[in-house]
Design an enzyme around this catalytic site. Sequence first.
Site, mmCIF file in Angstrom:
data_model
loop_
_atom_site.group_PDB
_atom_site.id
_atom_site.type_symbol
_atom_site.label_atom_id
_atom_site.label_comp_id
_atom_site.label_asym_id
_atom_site.label_seq_id
_atom_site.Cartn_x
_atom_site.Cartn_y
_atom_site.Cartn_z
ATOM 1 N N SER A 112 -27.513 29.418 21.413
ATOM 2 C CA SER A 112 -26.339 29.549 20.535
ATOM 3 C C SER A 112 -25.095 29.212 21.347
ATOM 4 C CB SER A 112 -26.256 30.994 20.046
ATOM 5 O OG SER A 112 -24.962 31.254 19.552
ATOM 6 N N SER A 113 -24.069 28.735 20.652
ATOM 7 C CA SER A 113 -22.836 28.369 21.368
ATOM 8 C C SER A 113 -22.092 29.591 21.910
ATOM 9 C CB SER A 113 -21.915 27.563 20.454
ATOM 10 O OG SER A 113 -21.613 28.308 19.298
ATOM 11 N N CYS A 114 -22.502 30.813 21.514
ATOM 12 C CA CYS A 114 -21.807 31.999 22.037
ATOM 13 C C CYS A 114 -22.204 32.313 23.482
ATOM 14 C CB CYS A 114 -22.050 33.209 21.148
ATOM 15 S SG CYS A 114 -23.729 33.808 21.220
ATOM 16 N N TYR A 141 -25.960 39.562 22.312
ATOM 17 C CA TYR A 141 -26.725 38.406 21.830
ATOM 18 C C TYR A 141 -26.617 37.257 22.825
ATOM 19 C CZ TYR A 141 -27.997 34.691 18.491
ATOM 20 O OH TYR A 141 -28.584 33.626 17.855
ATOM 21 N N LYS A 145 -29.507 35.195 24.880
ATOM 22 C CA LYS A 145 -29.653 33.742 24.738
ATOM 23 C C LYS A 145 -29.558 33.044 26.101
ATOM 24 C CE LYS A 145 -30.481 33.105 20.426
ATOM 25 N NZ LYS A 145 -31.678 32.394 19.991
ATOM 26 N N HIS A 184 -22.965 35.286 8.562
ATOM 27 C CA HIS A 184 -21.902 34.530 9.219
ATOM 28 C C HIS A 184 -20.828 34.182 8.191
ATOM 29 C CE1 HIS A 184 -25.191 33.824 12.161
ATOM 30 N NE2 HIS A 184 -24.184 33.963 13.008
ATOM 31 N N ASP A 274 -11.254 38.877 14.977
ATOM 32 C CA ASP A 274 -11.250 37.410 14.959
ATOM 33 C C ASP A 274 -12.397 36.830 15.778
ATOM 34 O OD1 ASP A 274 -9.149 36.719 13.331
ATOM 35 O OD2 ASP A 274 -7.676 36.561 14.949
#
Length: 327
Positions: A112-114, A141, A145, A184, A274
């Site tokens: 994931s991009s996180c 998370y 990942k 999401h 945010d």
Amino acid sequence: MQVQIDRAARIYVAGHAGLVGSAVVRRLQQAGFTNLLTATRRQLDLRDQGEVSHWFKSNRPEYVYLVAGTVGGILANSTRPAEFIYDNMMIHGTVVHAAHQYGTRKLLYLGSSCIYPRAATQPITEEQLLTGPLEPTNEWYAIAKIAGIKLCQAYRRQYGSDFISAMPTNLYGPNDNFDLTSSHVLPALVRKFHDAKLAGAKSVEIWGTGSPMREFLHVDDLADACVFLMENYSDDSHINVGSGIDQTIRELAETVRDIVYPAAELHFDTSKPDGTPRKVLDVTRLRDLGWTSKIELGDGIRSTYQWFLENELETADLTEDAKAQVS
Ligand code: GFB
């Protein structure tokens, strides 16, 4: 390095019922793969090494798409950190290890991009992994990942396993989760505008300030990229998968509003978080291999809304009614 995979090869899609897994199954079927293996959660608990090893021993998949996991939006990530870190670390550990034990020829692991630092330079290149602190709303998370990427690299280095990792940006599409507490942003907005339309409400609540920027990729594009990478990528480094285009959450909300319920006003609830201020992937590496995304965001939202109307709503009358309004 391009390798043509035999269309009769035994291919396991771990997580086939989810947003990504169902898209990967559709893409593989389109591409002519005939021997797809799947297992439901009831048949196989992917967090249990004994069960997973036994399943691999019996089924001997030659190729594995590891796209299973516990996922969710910003609220689910913040409120269920134990599930997000435990489930994901276990699932990656068991499947990667069993793939090694039972001779899987190639495995694609989806991250994931996180995984990237909160303050990463935009667009985010693959090299920025582990260069700074993570976004606190989803660090549990993200850590799981990152461990998955390192797991694949470790098995490659120690055992020569052809295990690769792909890092997708924020995804959406058919079979997404439209539940307002765990979803999401994109499916949440589809549902919120749809519910507001049915209720004749004046405004729709958007979490946060609307200023964070996000990139979105339709899951059919992601599935196409995964199948492409299985045949065209075999490096140690993870590789980004995205559209390379981002917008503010306000702009996204306006796009969804224009498709679903143009009369609605936007109301921002700034008591909600945010999250990361901006997250757009540098997709140069994937583009250089010859892959780019194809589904434009507006088209993807329209088709996802259509899917939502046909599959997610409980009352048939409302579905017919709403379908007439969108077409
Ligand atoms: O998609 P999302 O939940 O996750 O939220 P992240 C993206 C942005 O949309 C945040 C805002 O700024 C939210 O505050 N937002 C506005 C909303 N209205 C809503 C709403 O009704 N629901 C939701 N969910 N958001 C996730 C990570 O981060 O990205 C995961 O938590 C994963 O771990 C995923 O990495 C790709 O983009 O902030």
